[in-house]
Design a protein around this motif. Structure first.
Motif, PDB file in Angstrom:
ATOM      1  N   LEU A  76      -6.622  -8.841 -53.661  1.00 16.14           N
ATOM      2  CA  LEU A  76      -7.621  -9.521 -54.477  1.00 16.14           C
ATOM      3  C   LEU A  76      -7.187  -9.337 -55.920  1.00 16.14           C
ATOM      4  CD1 LEU A  76     -10.324 -10.969 -54.855  1.00 16.14           C
ATOM      5  CD2 LEU A  76     -11.453  -8.731 -54.745  1.00 16.14           C
ATOM      6  N   ASP A  77      -6.674 -10.402 -56.510  1.00 18.84           N
ATOM      7  CA  ASP A  77      -6.045 -10.301 -57.831  1.00 18.84           C
ATOM      8  C   ASP A  77      -7.029 -10.443 -58.988  1.00 18.84           C
ATOM      9  OD1 ASP A  77      -3.587  -9.948 -56.594  1.00 18.84           O
ATOM     10  OD2 ASP A  77      -3.159 -12.100 -56.558  1.00 18.84           O
ATOM     11  N   ALA A  78      -8.112 -11.164 -58.764  1.00 17.87           N
ATOM     12  CA  ALA A  78      -9.076 -11.353 -59.856  1.00 17.87           C
ATOM     13  C   ALA A  78     -10.366 -11.949 -59.309  1.00 17.87           C
ATOM     14  CB  ALA A  78      -8.491 -12.266 -60.937  1.00 17.87           C
ATOM     15  N   ILE A  79     -11.436 -11.793 -60.087  1.00 17.85           N
ATOM     16  CA  ILE A  79     -12.712 -12.458 -59.820  1.00 17.85           C
ATOM     17  C   ILE A  79     -13.166 -13.064 -61.143  1.00 17.85           C
ATOM     18  CG2 ILE A  79     -15.138 -12.184 -59.179  1.00 17.85           C
ATOM     19  CD1 ILE A  79     -14.363  -9.869 -57.409  1.00 17.85           C
ATOM     20  N   THR A  80     -13.572 -14.313 -61.113  1.00 23.76           N
ATOM     21  CA  THR A  80     -14.084 -14.971 -62.315  1.00 23.76           C
ATOM     22  C   THR A  80     -15.477 -15.520 -62.052  1.00 23.76           C
ATOM     23  OG1 THR A  80     -13.054 -17.097 -61.730  1.00 23.76           O
ATOM     24  CG2 THR A  80     -11.760 -15.585 -63.096  1.00 23.76           C
ATOM     25  N   ALA A 121     -15.981  -4.166 -58.797  1.00 24.84           N
ATOM     26  CA  ALA A 121     -15.727  -5.326 -59.644  1.00 24.84           C
ATOM     27  C   ALA A 121     -16.801  -5.327 -60.721  1.00 24.84           C
ATOM     28  CB  ALA A 121     -15.776  -6.615 -58.824  1.00 24.84           C
ATOM     29  N   VAL A 122     -16.484  -4.706 -61.859  1.00 23.47           N
ATOM     30  CA  VAL A 122     -17.460  -4.527 -62.935  1.00 23.47           C
ATOM     31  C   VAL A 122     -17.349  -5.674 -63.935  1.00 23.47           C
ATOM     32  CG1 VAL A 122     -18.208  -3.016 -64.817  1.00 23.47           C
ATOM     33  CG2 VAL A 122     -17.431  -2.030 -62.649  1.00 23.47           C
ATOM     34  N   VAL A 127     -16.241 -11.040 -68.191  1.00 24.75           N
ATOM     35  CA  VAL A 127     -14.913 -10.655 -67.719  1.00 24.75           C
ATOM     36  C   VAL A 127     -15.077  -9.608 -66.629  1.00 24.75           C
ATOM     37  CG1 VAL A 127     -12.708  -9.620 -68.333  1.00 24.75           C
ATOM     38  CG2 VAL A 127     -13.861 -11.136 -69.960  1.00 24.75           C
ATOM     39  N   VAL A 128     -14.463  -9.844 -65.471  1.00 27.96           N
ATOM     40  CA  VAL A 128     -14.599  -8.944 -64.325  1.00 27.96           C
ATOM     41  C   VAL A 128     -13.357  -8.067 -64.212  1.00 27.96           C
ATOM     42  CG1 VAL A 128     -15.010  -8.777 -61.846  1.00 27.96           C
ATOM     43  CG2 VAL A 128     -15.985 -10.696 -63.139  1.00 27.96           C
ATOM     44  N   THR A 129     -13.571  -6.751 -64.151  1.00 28.55           N
ATOM     45  CA  THR A 129     -12.481  -5.799 -63.999  1.00 28.55           C
ATOM     46  C   THR A 129     -12.504  -5.211 -62.602  1.00 28.55           C
ATOM     47  OG1 THR A 129     -12.545  -5.208 -66.346  1.00 28.55           O
ATOM     48  CG2 THR A 129     -11.447  -3.663 -64.857  1.00 28.55           C
ATOM     49  N   LEU A 130     -11.402  -5.390 -61.874  1.00 28.83           N
ATOM     50  CA  LEU A 130     -11.302  -4.868 -60.508  1.00 28.83           C
ATOM     51  C   LEU A 130     -10.707  -3.469 -60.512  1.00 28.83           C
ATOM     52  CD1 LEU A 130      -9.884  -8.016 -58.645  1.00 28.83           C
ATOM     53  CD2 LEU A 130     -12.171  -7.040 -58.373  1.00 28.83           C
ATOM     54  N   LYS A 131     -11.219  -2.631 -59.616  1.00 30.88           N
ATOM     55  CA  LYS A 131     -10.678  -1.283 -59.476  1.00 30.88           C
ATOM     56  C   LYS A 131     -10.654  -0.921 -58.006  1.00 30.88           C
ATOM     57  CE  LYS A 131     -11.190   3.463 -61.160  1.00 30.88           C
ATOM     58  NZ  LYS A 131     -11.996   4.379 -62.017  1.00 30.88           N
ATOM     59  N   PRO A 132      -9.487  -0.558 -57.462  1.00 32.70           N
ATOM     60  CA  PRO A 132      -9.406  -0.198 -56.041  1.00 32.70           C
ATOM     61  C   PRO A 132     -10.106   1.129 -55.765  1.00 32.70           C
ATOM     62  CG  PRO A 132      -7.319   0.242 -57.107  1.00 32.70           C
ATOM     63  CD  PRO A 132      -8.169  -0.451 -58.125  1.00 32.70           C
ATOM     64  N   ALA A 133     -10.396   1.386 -54.504  1.00 31.56           N
ATOM     65  CA  ALA A 133     -11.067   2.624 -54.124  1.00 31.56           C
ATOM     66  C   ALA A 133     -10.136   3.819 -54.256  1.00 31.56           C
ATOM     67  CB  ALA A 133     -11.590   2.518 -52.691  1.00 31.56           C
TER      68      ALA A 133
END
Length: 217
Positions: free
Chosen positions: A82-86, A123-124, A93-99
């Motif tokens: 999952l490269d991005a969420i918009t 996904a903050v 702006v959504v910042t992804l962070k893996p577990a």
């Protein structure tokens, strides 16, 4: 039965269907309860299915970031990232962070990943004030192979069953990613990640899937 009693019975039945569908992930993403619309925001593209997508804001009267919560299934034979969420139509702006300790959110082959909640990927949303509780927000998930997967989800505050999946529920450092090959959305009762508010709403505990209040398929 009087008309008023009959109407009350129909309303109770509708509410029961809604609650049952919240925990439908426990029976796999093709479970009959998922056919009840519009209780689950879900869409499939290629091998990827995104289900129970929500935007969760701060509690009432609090300012700060929001978060996207959803379950992303990979029914294929190769892992995807999952490269991005918009959020089209907003400045957020959504910042992804893996577990875990990796740099990307990986959806394993035949597995799934839950966004939101302690120990899960997150996904903050910076600029979360631009989304309004009660609205329906368009969300685009960008996958490495499937490309853009678009759907709409409700915007809800981080209260009640959504509290543990909101913007303050950050991943635990070194935690194991929530997805695994055994987490296939093919219909197994133990197929998906555990501990979502969806499951809590319908069973009180247990089975997988993200919080469900979204729009239809």
């Amino acid at each position: 039965m009087s008309r008023s009693l009959r109407r009350g019975a129909l309303a109770a039945t509708a509410a029961a269907f809604s609650l049952v569908s919240l925990g439908a992930c426990a029976a796999g993403h093709d479970a009959p309860t998922l056919q009840v619309k519009p209780d689950n925001a879900a869409v499939t593209k290629g091998d990827i299915k995104v289900q129970n997508a929500l935007v969760i804001t701060q509690e009432k009267d609090k300012k700060g970031p929001a978060a996207v919560s959803a379950t992303v299934f990979n029914n294929g034979t190769k892992e995807q990232t999952l490269d991005a969420i918009t959020l089209p139509g907003s400045k957020a702006v959504v910042t992804l962070k893996p577990a875990g300790s990796g740099s990307k959110v990986v959806i394993p082959a035949g597995g799934s990943v839950l966004l939101g909640g302690k120990g899960n990927a997150s996904a903050v949303i910076a600029g979360g004030e631009s989304v309004v509780d009660g609205n329906v927000q368009k969300i685009v998930f960008q996958l490495s192979t499937a490309g853009d997967v678009e759907l709409e989800g409700f915007v809800v505050p981080a209260t009640g069953m959504y509290e543990a999946y909101g913007p303050t529920a950050a991943p635990v450092a070194g935690a194991t990613p929530s997805g695994s090959p055994s987490a296939s959305p093919s219909g197994s009762t133990s197929a998906t990640p555990s501990g979502s508010p969806a499951a809590s709403a319908s069973h009180g505990a247990g089975a997988s899937g993200s919080p469900s209040t979204g729009t239809g398929h």
